[in-house]
Design a protein around this motif. Structure first.
Motif, PDB file in Angstrom:
ATOM      1  N   TYR A  93       0.836  -1.197   0.000  1.00 10.22           N
ATOM      2  CA  TYR A  93       0.000   0.000   0.000  1.00 10.22           C
ATOM      3  C   TYR A  93       0.873   1.249   0.000  1.00 10.22           C
ATOM      4  O   TYR A  93       1.920   1.288   0.650  1.00 10.22           O
ATOM      5  CB  TYR A  93      -0.912   0.030   1.235  1.00 10.22           C
ATOM      6  CG  TYR A  93      -2.074  -0.918   1.129  1.00 10.22           C
ATOM      7  CD1 TYR A  93      -3.318  -0.465   0.722  1.00 10.22           C
ATOM      8  CD2 TYR A  93      -1.933  -2.263   1.436  1.00 10.22           C
ATOM      9  CE1 TYR A  93      -4.396  -1.329   0.624  1.00 10.22           C
ATOM     10  CE2 TYR A  93      -2.998  -3.131   1.334  1.00 10.22           C
ATOM     11  CZ  TYR A  93      -4.226  -2.656   0.925  1.00 10.22           C
ATOM     12  OH  TYR A  93      -5.279  -3.517   0.825  1.00 10.22           O
ATOM     13  N   ARG A  94       0.421   2.266  -0.711  1.00 10.91           N
ATOM     14  CA  ARG A  94       1.112   3.548  -0.724  1.00 10.91           C
ATOM     15  C   ARG A  94       0.234   4.549   0.028  1.00 10.91           C
ATOM     16  O   ARG A  94      -0.953   4.689  -0.268  1.00 10.91           O
ATOM     17  CB  ARG A  94       1.324   4.013  -2.155  1.00 10.91           C
ATOM     18  CG  ARG A  94       2.196   5.251  -2.250  1.00 10.91           C
ATOM     19  CD  ARG A  94       2.477   5.648  -3.661  1.00 10.91           C
ATOM     20  NE  ARG A  94       1.204   6.101  -4.259  1.00 10.91           N
ATOM     21  CZ  ARG A  94       0.893   5.918  -5.528  1.00 10.91           C
ATOM     22  NH1 ARG A  94       1.719   5.281  -6.334  1.00 10.91           N
ATOM     23  NH2 ARG A  94      -0.244   6.359  -5.989  1.00 10.91           N
ATOM     24  N   SER A 105      -3.494   3.790  -1.449  1.00 11.07           N
ATOM     25  CA  SER A 105      -3.661   3.088  -2.717  1.00 11.07           C
ATOM     26  C   SER A 105      -2.851   1.802  -2.683  1.00 11.07           C
ATOM     27  O   SER A 105      -1.753   1.758  -2.125  1.00 11.07           O
ATOM     28  CB  SER A 105      -3.170   3.980  -3.861  1.00 11.07           C
ATOM     29  OG  SER A 105      -3.155   3.264  -5.064  1.00 11.07           O
ATOM     30  N   ASN A 106      -3.403   0.757  -3.308  1.00  7.75           N
ATOM     31  CA  ASN A 106      -2.646  -0.483  -3.431  1.00  7.75           C
ATOM     32  C   ASN A 106      -2.279  -0.741  -4.893  1.00  7.75           C
ATOM     33  O   ASN A 106      -1.944  -1.859  -5.262  1.00  7.75           O
ATOM     34  CB  ASN A 106      -3.419  -1.660  -2.834  1.00  7.75           C
ATOM     35  CG  ASN A 106      -4.734  -1.904  -3.541  1.00  7.75           C
ATOM     36  OD1 ASN A 106      -5.135  -1.145  -4.416  1.00  7.75           O
ATOM     37  ND2 ASN A 106      -5.404  -2.969  -3.152  1.00  7.75           N
ATOM     38  N   GLY A 107      -2.366   0.298  -5.735  1.00  7.34           N
ATOM     39  CA  GLY A 107      -1.971   0.171  -7.136  1.00  7.34           C
ATOM     40  C   GLY A 107      -3.118  -0.159  -8.062  1.00  7.34           C
ATOM     41  O   GLY A 107      -2.976  -0.107  -9.268  1.00  7.34           O
ATOM     42  N   ARG A 108      -4.267  -0.514  -7.523  1.00  2.00           N
ATOM     43  CA  ARG A 108      -5.436  -0.824  -8.351  1.00  2.00           C
ATOM     44  C   ARG A 108      -6.511   0.216  -8.089  1.00  2.00           C
ATOM     45  O   ARG A 108      -6.897   0.446  -6.948  1.00  2.00           O
ATOM     46  CB  ARG A 108      -5.983  -2.204  -8.006  1.00  2.00           C
ATOM     47  CG  ARG A 108      -5.023  -3.323  -8.359  1.00  2.00           C
ATOM     48  CD  ARG A 108      -5.592  -4.638  -7.937  1.00  2.00           C
ATOM     49  NE  ARG A 108      -5.512  -4.681  -6.456  1.00  2.00           N
ATOM     50  CZ  ARG A 108      -6.228  -5.469  -5.700  1.00  2.00           C
ATOM     51  NH1 ARG A 108      -7.097  -6.289  -6.234  1.00  2.00           N
ATOM     52  NH2 ARG A 108      -6.094  -5.458  -4.405  1.00  2.00           N
TER      53      ARG A 108
END
Length: 140
Positions: A93-94, A105-108
């Motif tokens: 997670y970012r 966000s987890n990239g999705r």
């Protein structure tokens, strides 16, 4: 204007203004000038109160019986922004801080905007999955 003038202005000749206003005898007890409190036997005789004699061990045992064992955290565990950001990066997670909210966000898909409490609830999900104590006490 002295207090006797104040008392005369209130319609009382020989009484102090405090007696005339409050209807009780007052005394100053180490307080700043002009502040007085009523004489009260209950306030003066506080030594007669009965207090239970508990040892520290008994008080600790009572607290543990009511609340359970205290939560323990590993060394270095913290709830500051940088620690939470580093912890959630391990899970992919970012986390960014933007306008008093946290963007996660987890990239999705689109990043979710979370409050601090919601962010800590997310962290608690991962901590309980690892078998660690949750940060928020309600989740414990």
């Amino acid at each position: 204007m002295t207090s006797s003038h104040n008392a005369k202005a209130l319609g009382h000749k020989s009484r102090k203004a405090s007696r005339a206003i409050f209807g009780c005898e007052t005394v100053s007890k180490g307080q700043p000038a002009g502040i007085s409190r009523p004489l009260d036997d209950k306030l003066e005789n506080r030594s007669g109160e009965v207090r239970p004699a508990h040892s520290l061990e008994e008080m600790i045992a009572d607290w543990k019986a009511k609340h359970g064992e205290p939560r323990r955290f590993e060394r270095g565990a913290s709830t500051d922004y940088l620690s939470i950001k580093a912890y959630l990066e391990q899970w992919g997670y970012r986390v960014r801080y933007h306008r008093s909210r946290f963007s996660v966000s987890n990239g999705r898909g689109r990043p979710k905007m979370l409050s601090r409490r919601q962010l800590l609830e997310l962290v608690d999900e991962f901590r309980t999955a690892e078998g660690l104590a949750p940060i928020l006490s309600e989740a414990a």
